[in-house]
Design a protein around this motif. Structure first.
Motif, short mmCIF file in Angstrom:
data_model
loop_
_atom_site.label_atom_id
_atom_site.label_comp_id
_atom_site.label_asym_id
_atom_site.label_seq_id
_atom_site.Cartn_x
_atom_site.Cartn_y
_atom_site.Cartn_z
N TRP A 275 -5.86 4.61 -12.68
CA TRP A 275 -5.46 6.01 -12.63
C TRP A 275 -5.68 6.77 -13.93
O TRP A 275 -5.79 8.00 -13.93
N HIS B 263 -7.17 -1.33 -4.81
CA HIS B 263 -6.36 -0.11 -4.83
C HIS B 263 -7.04 0.96 -5.68
O HIS B 263 -7.03 2.15 -5.34
N HIS C 197 0.85 -1.19 0.00
CA HIS C 197 0.00 0.00 0.00
C HIS C 197 0.88 1.24 0.00
O HIS C 197 2.01 1.22 0.51
N TYR D 90 -0.16 7.24 -4.36
CA TYR D 90 -0.21 6.30 -5.47
C TYR D 90 0.34 6.90 -6.77
O TYR D 90 1.04 6.22 -7.53
N TRP E 297 -4.80 0.05 -11.18
CA TRP E 297 -5.26 1.03 -10.19
C TRP E 297 -6.22 2.06 -10.78
O TRP E 297 -6.67 2.96 -10.07
N VAL F 178 -7.72 5.10 -5.44
CA VAL F 178 -7.24 6.08 -6.42
C VAL F 178 -8.40 6.84 -7.06
O VAL F 178 -8.31 8.04 -7.33
#
Length: 282
Positions: A85, A111, A42, A46, A83, A115
């Motif tokens: 993103w 995760h 973690h 991020y 993730w 994000v």
């Protein structure tokens, strides 16, 4: 809402807020084990971690180009979205688009919930635990398929290509990014006696295949349409300790994004290669 119900009719929503579930990983079992070990970590920031492996400004620019071609109210599939993103700004730039993020590793999608915490409650973004070789979606469900450095880790690329073609609507687009076989960078690796992996198993880790002629031939065979090839991350080479320009809103990264193009010279040193193809037949 009706469109979403139809889209996700073959997967179930888990108690963790993630759709679907994989029980058999097949030839990707080693990949799963390796990625599980990474996903256990973690991070407090991020985007900072991502900037060590991808140029955020470059890929943000690529996302903008991709979604500019998606019709109003369109639906996008992100294969191996990890993730998530790439879609953190979707509320601002294209709130009309629905995004479905599929990933082999469920923990990656957990995760992504962090994000995309500012996106998920407000936007049509869905996280699906699934396998690119066997997508649980109906034929012609998506207006665009996007994938970044994911299919390069799947041994049977042709199966991914076939599935992508199946779930794309007619005139839908498929953009896929992978590591480039850069001649000049390969010489630097040889100079320092480092392994420049081209194709096959990375022992104890994962399968990796840089974009090559076989990949492009599979795309052409499946789509009956020759893909356009582009090069990106010209300045960004983290494997050699040159991760400058990777951070969000980096000025050098923005310059790097302007260098992305079809220019064949970049094939010699670009870190990343991508192919872009449209589905023009049913």
């Amino acid at each position: 809402m009706q469109q979403t119900d139809e889209l996700l009719k073959d997967v179930k929503l888990g108690a963790d807020g993630i759709w679907g579930e994989i029980s058999d990983y097949g030839r990707q079992e080693q990949e799963k084990l390796f990625r599980d070990s990474v996903a256990d970590r973690h991070f407090s920031e991020y985007l900072l971690e991502i900037s060590k492996h991808h140029s955020i400004p470059v890929m943000d620019s690529e996302v903008e180009s991709f979604i500019s071609l998606i019709p109003v109210g369109g639906v996008v599939l992100d294969i191996g979205g990890c993730w998530g993103w790439h879609w953190r700004h979707i509320n601002q730039c294209r709130p009309d688009i629905t995004v479905v993020i599929v990933d082999l590793i469920r923990e990656n999608l957990m995760h992504a919930q962090g994000v995309l915490k500012d996106v998920l409650p407000k936007h049509k973004v869905f996280l699906v635990h699934g396998n690119a070789c066997s997508l649980k979606f109906s034929d012609q469900s998506f207006d665009g398929v996007w994938s970044v450095q994911t299919t390069q880790h799947i041994p049977n690329f042709l199966s991914v290509c076939t599935e992508t073609f199946r779930v794309l609507k007619k005139n839908g687009i498929y953009w896929d990014y992978g590591l480039n076989n850069a001649f000049l960078i390969r010489q630097v690796y040889n100079l320092f006696r480092k392994t420049y992996h081209l194709n096959g198993e990375v022992v104890g880790a994962f399968f990796l295949r840089r974009i090559n002629r076989s990949v492009l031939e599979s795309v052409t065979k499946t789509f009956k349409n020759e893909p356009n090839v582009r090069y990106s991350e010209i300045l960004f080479t983290p494997e050699l300790g040159l991760a400058f320009g990777g951070r969000d809103k980096s000025f050098l990264g923005r310059i790097d994004s302007f260098l992305s193009s079809k220019l064949k010279f970049w094939r010699l040193l670009a870190r990343q290669c991508s192919f872009h193809v449209k589905k023009t037949i049913d």
